[in-house]
Design an enzyme around this catalytic site. Structure first.
Site, mmCIF file in Angstrom:
data_model
loop_
_atom_site.group_PDB
_atom_site.id
_atom_site.type_symbol
_atom_site.label_atom_id
_atom_site.label_comp_id
_atom_site.label_asym_id
_atom_site.label_seq_id
_atom_site.Cartn_x
_atom_site.Cartn_y
_atom_site.Cartn_z
ATOM 1 N N THR A 134 4.811 58.514 8.334
ATOM 2 C CA THR A 134 5.592 58.950 7.179
ATOM 3 C C THR A 134 4.908 58.573 5.866
ATOM 4 O OG1 THR A 134 7.652 58.481 6.002
ATOM 5 C CG2 THR A 134 6.885 56.777 7.464
ATOM 6 N N ASP A 135 5.264 59.282 4.809
ATOM 7 C CA ASP A 135 4.732 58.919 3.490
ATOM 8 C C ASP A 135 5.378 57.634 2.951
ATOM 9 O OD1 ASP A 135 7.275 59.908 2.905
ATOM 10 O OD2 ASP A 135 6.606 61.366 1.407
ATOM 11 N N GLU A 136 6.485 57.198 3.588
ATOM 12 C CA GLU A 136 7.187 56.011 3.066
ATOM 13 C C GLU A 136 6.358 54.733 3.185
ATOM 14 O OE1 GLU A 136 11.279 55.489 3.940
ATOM 15 O OE2 GLU A 136 11.712 57.621 3.852
ATOM 16 N N TYR A 159 12.509 50.169 7.643
ATOM 17 C CA TYR A 159 11.978 51.355 8.344
ATOM 18 C C TYR A 159 10.507 51.559 8.006
ATOM 19 C CZ TYR A 159 10.742 56.303 8.927
ATOM 20 O OH TYR A 159 10.077 57.471 9.232
ATOM 21 N N LYS A 163 7.079 51.369 10.315
ATOM 22 C CA LYS A 163 6.148 52.483 10.496
ATOM 23 C C LYS A 163 4.749 52.079 10.034
ATOM 24 C CE LYS A 163 6.826 56.207 11.725
ATOM 25 N NZ LYS A 163 6.838 56.827 13.092
HETATM 26 P P1 NAD Z 1 14.818 61.521 14.979
HETATM 27 O O1 NAD Z 1 15.549 60.260 14.701
HETATM 28 O O2 NAD Z 1 15.509 62.827 14.788
HETATM 29 O O3 NAD Z 1 14.331 61.507 16.506
HETATM 30 C C1 NAD Z 1 13.766 60.384 17.113
HETATM 31 C C2 NAD Z 1 13.720 60.621 18.622
HETATM 32 O O4 NAD Z 1 13.126 59.456 19.219
HETATM 33 C C3 NAD Z 1 15.101 60.790 19.263
HETATM 34 O O5 NAD Z 1 15.091 61.867 20.168
HETATM 35 C C4 NAD Z 1 15.325 59.486 19.996
HETATM 36 O O6 NAD Z 1 16.139 59.615 21.165
HETATM 37 C C5 NAD Z 1 13.899 59.076 20.357
HETATM 38 N N1 NAD Z 1 13.766 57.626 20.536
HETATM 39 C C6 NAD Z 1 14.222 56.655 19.708
HETATM 40 N N2 NAD Z 1 13.958 55.440 20.234
HETATM 41 C C7 NAD Z 1 13.297 55.665 21.411
HETATM 42 C C8 NAD Z 1 12.746 54.818 22.395
HETATM 43 N N3 NAD Z 1 12.843 53.491 22.298
HETATM 44 N N4 NAD Z 1 12.109 55.372 23.458
HETATM 45 C C9 NAD Z 1 12.023 56.721 23.567
HETATM 46 N N5 NAD Z 1 12.549 57.572 22.672
HETATM 47 C C10 NAD Z 1 13.177 57.058 21.599
HETATM 48 O O7 NAD Z 1 13.480 61.432 14.163
HETATM 49 P P2 NAD Z 1 12.673 62.577 13.389
HETATM 50 O O8 NAD Z 1 13.243 62.731 12.045
HETATM 51 O O9 NAD Z 1 12.508 63.739 14.266
HETATM 52 O O10 NAD Z 1 11.265 61.828 13.217
HETATM 53 C C11 NAD Z 1 10.279 61.903 14.240
HETATM 54 C C12 NAD Z 1 9.060 61.107 13.811
HETATM 55 O O11 NAD Z 1 8.543 61.638 12.600
HETATM 56 C C13 NAD Z 1 9.348 59.630 13.530
HETATM 57 O O12 NAD Z 1 8.263 58.888 13.999
HETATM 58 C C14 NAD Z 1 9.462 59.552 12.018
HETATM 59 O O13 NAD Z 1 9.088 58.276 11.560
HETATM 60 C C15 NAD Z 1 8.466 60.611 11.612
HETATM 61 N N6 NAD Z 1 8.740 61.272 10.316
HETATM 62 C C16 NAD Z 1 9.978 61.801 10.036
HETATM 63 C C17 NAD Z 1 10.185 62.472 8.836
HETATM 64 C C18 NAD Z 1 11.524 63.085 8.491
HETATM 65 O O14 NAD Z 1 11.696 63.544 7.364
HETATM 66 N N7 NAD Z 1 12.484 63.137 9.403
HETATM 67 C C19 NAD Z 1 9.131 62.590 7.905
HETATM 68 C C20 NAD Z 1 7.891 62.017 8.217
HETATM 69 C C21 NAD Z 1 7.709 61.379 9.429
HETATM 70 O O1 DAU Z 2 9.628 60.599 3.397
HETATM 71 C C1 DAU Z 2 9.705 60.756 4.788
HETATM 72 C C2 DAU Z 2 10.965 60.106 5.285
HETATM 73 O O2 DAU Z 2 12.050 60.924 4.845
HETATM 74 C C3 DAU Z 2 11.010 59.926 6.803
HETATM 75 O O3 DAU Z 2 10.004 59.038 7.180
HETATM 76 C C4 DAU Z 2 12.370 59.375 7.235
HETATM 77 O O4 DAU Z 2 12.426 59.320 8.654
HETATM 78 C C5 DAU Z 2 13.451 60.284 6.713
HETATM 79 O O5 DAU Z 2 14.716 59.724 7.034
HETATM 80 C C6 DAU Z 2 13.334 60.489 5.222
HETATM 81 O O6 DAU Z 2 13.675 59.274 4.490
HETATM 82 P P1 DAU Z 2 14.570 59.300 3.157
HETATM 83 O O7 DAU Z 2 15.190 57.974 3.012
HETATM 84 O O8 DAU Z 2 13.816 59.853 2.021
HETATM 85 O O9 DAU Z 2 15.649 60.406 3.629
HETATM 86 P P2 DAU Z 2 17.242 60.500 3.468
HETATM 87 O O10 DAU Z 2 17.627 61.869 3.908
HETATM 88 O O11 DAU Z 2 17.924 59.342 4.101
HETATM 89 O O12 DAU Z 2 17.441 60.401 1.894
HETATM 90 C C7 DAU Z 2 16.845 61.336 1.020
HETATM 91 C C8 DAU Z 2 17.228 60.909 -0.401
HETATM 92 O O13 DAU Z 2 18.645 61.119 -0.559
HETATM 93 C C9 DAU Z 2 16.989 59.434 -0.686
HETATM 94 O O14 DAU Z 2 16.587 59.285 -2.039
HETATM 95 C C10 DAU Z 2 18.357 58.790 -0.487
HETATM 96 C C11 DAU Z 2 19.314 59.894 -0.894
HETATM 97 N N1 DAU Z 2 20.615 59.884 -0.198
HETATM 98 C C12 DAU Z 2 20.614 59.871 1.167
HETATM 99 C C13 DAU Z 2 21.793 59.826 1.873
HETATM 100 C C14 DAU Z 2 21.788 59.793 3.392
HETATM 101 C C15 DAU Z 2 21.812 59.900 -0.912
HETATM 102 O O15 DAU Z 2 21.810 59.936 -2.151
HETATM 103 N N2 DAU Z 2 22.976 59.867 -0.199
HETATM 104 C C16 DAU Z 2 23.036 59.814 1.157
HETATM 105 O O16 DAU Z 2 24.148 59.768 1.732
#
Ligand code: NAD
Ligand code: DAU
Length: 351
Positions: A134-136, A159, A163
């Site tokens: 992730t970019d975080e 988190y 990562k």
């Molecule tokens: P998500 O939470 O939707 O899915 C995670 C999946 O991992 C689920 O299916 C869960 O059952 C499985 N999982 C969790 N713990 C596990 C374990 N111990 N063993 C096996 N499986 C397990 O997540 P996502 O949003 O699809 O993110 C997927 C990946 O991409 C993550 O590594 C996240 O850090 C990365 N990522 C997410 C975003 C985003 O915006 N969602 C952006 C950049 C990177």
């Molecule tokens: O940048 C990549 C990341 O983006 C991924 O690595 C993470 O897995 C993914 O969860 C996401 O993280 P963020 O914290 O940026 O996403 P989230 O959707 O939780 O929040 C987006 C923005 O909205 C953040 O500034 C917090 C704000 N927010 C979020 C929630 C859930 C609110 O204001 N209210 C809310 O209830």
């Protein structure tokens, strides 16, 4: 053996993983795709109903924290490569329970690295360990600037710290043991099948149900949004053509302040739901800020663009419309995932 033969995708029942699994199953009929997932609250096999009976697809229920069962699966299936997405992925949950994030994101990744390395170290075949990050990990930007692949890591939430740690372990296995790896760091994804704890699907669900839209702080936080299918396409490209030992940033060239994004979402939803102008906007409620809230994320995706020719294919208005339509047309999915434990989580988080 080629890295394409037996591809292990972890976290394939989750949001991004599901889209990656579908793309690979459909695009590579001569490869076998193994989807390994523990099915935590975020994992949902309903996401993959359309491809579950394909002959080149197998689901494996397993926990990456259990090293023995990962080893048994490597012994049984002889995976040629790994695309690792399984993770605890929600920042707010990491603030309430950081330990679960260390267990899955750090120890789970270390288990996979250890088992993959031991399994592959004595052959000359073509293998790849592709870690999805992730970019975080880069921390926060001020009002200007972009994250590049050389920006120093400065994670601010449990988190992102977990990562960042997993990224470091992947790199260390490359440097120390010669494990062939690539890493990509992506910005915020949105699209169909995202669990409604993240901003966009949470707010879509609340608008549908006329519930308050809890905007953290003053809402002046910025994220760079990418449609999930474009992330899956980038992952495929990096898997196929990425240079071993390299990192690639993936982003949407699409920055939005949360409050502007929420207003746009309200506008679109008013139209789709036949509500009067300004109706959903009345649900916007400013609530207590997220601790350690990063001000701004924005990716410089020049490297993947120049080296691999990738750029987002879906514009934000198109992607957002597709996403809203998907949630409106998949009420049963939304009902299933928001029943049971979701209510407890929601009440605790937004009490
Ligand atoms: P998500 O939470 O939707 O899915 C995670 C999946 O991992 C689920 O299916 C869960 O059952 C499985 N999982 C969790 N713990 C596990 C374990 N111990 N063993 C096996 N499986 C397990 O997540 P996502 O949003 O699809 O993110 C997927 C990946 O991409 C993550 O590594 C996240 O850090 C990365 N990522 C997410 C975003 C985003 O915006 N969602 C952006 C950049 C990177
Ligand atoms: O940048 C990549 C990341 O983006 C991924 O690595 C993470 O897995 C993914 O969860 C996401 O993280 P963020 O914290 O940026 O996403 P989230 O959707 O939780 O929040 C987006 C923005 O909205 C953040 O500034 C917090 C704000 N927010 C979020 C929630 C859930 C609110 O204001 N209210 C809310 O209830």
């Amino acid at each position: 053996m080629s890295k394409f033969d037996k591809i292990l995708i972890t976290g394939g029942a989750g949001f991004i993983g599901g889209h990656v699994v579908r793309l690979f199953v459909e695009k590579y009929p001569d490869s076998h795709i193994y989807n390994l997932d523990a099915l935590t609250y975020a994992g949902n096999l309903e996401n993959l109903k359309d491809i579950e009976s394909k002959s080149n697809y197998t689901f494996l229920k397993a926990d990456i924290c259990d090293r023995n069962s990962i080893k048994d699966l490597f012994d049984k299936y002889q995976f040629s490569s790994v695309i690792h997405l399984a993770a605890e992925s929600h920042v707010d949950r990491s603030i309430t329970n950081p330990f679960a994030f260390v267990e899955t994101n750090v120890i789970g990744t270390l288990n996979l690295l250890h088992v993959a390395h031991n399994h592959w170290k004595n052959d000359d075949d073509d293998h790849l360990f592709y870690h999805i990050s992730t970019d975080e990990v880069y921390g926060t930007l001020g009002e200007t600037g972009l994250f590049t692949e050389t920006t120093a890591y400065e994670p601010n939430s449990p988190y992102s710290a977990s990562k960042a740690s997993s990224d470091h372990f992947v790199r260390a296995f490359g440097e120390t043991y010669g494990l062939p790896y690539v890493i990509s760091n992506c910005s915020n994804n949105y699209g169909p099948n995202q669990f409604p704890e993240k901003l966009i699907p949470l707010f879509i669900n609340n608008i549908i149900n006329n519930k308050p839209l809890p905007v953290y702080g003053d809402g002046n936080y910025t994220r760079d949004w990418l449609f999930v299918i474009d992330h899956a396409i980038a992952i495929d490209l990096i898997f196929e053509k990425g240079k071993v030992g390299e990192t690639y940033n993936i982003g949407g060239f699409n920055e939005w302040k949360n409050i502007d994004l929420v207003k746009l979402l309200c506008q679109e939803m008013n139209e789709k739901l036949g509500r009067s102008k300004g109706k959903s906007e009345k649900l916007i409620t400013f609530v207590k800020d997220r601790p350690g809230h990063d001000l701004r994320y924005a990716i410089d995706a020049t490297k993947i663009n120049k080296e691999l020719g990738w750029k987002p294919s879906v514009t934000f208005p198109e992607g957002l419309a597709k996403t809203i339509d998907w949630y409106l047309n998949n009420e049963t999915w939304l009902k299933h995932v928001t029943s049971g434990d979701y209510q407890k989580y929601y009440d605790k988080q937004y009490q």
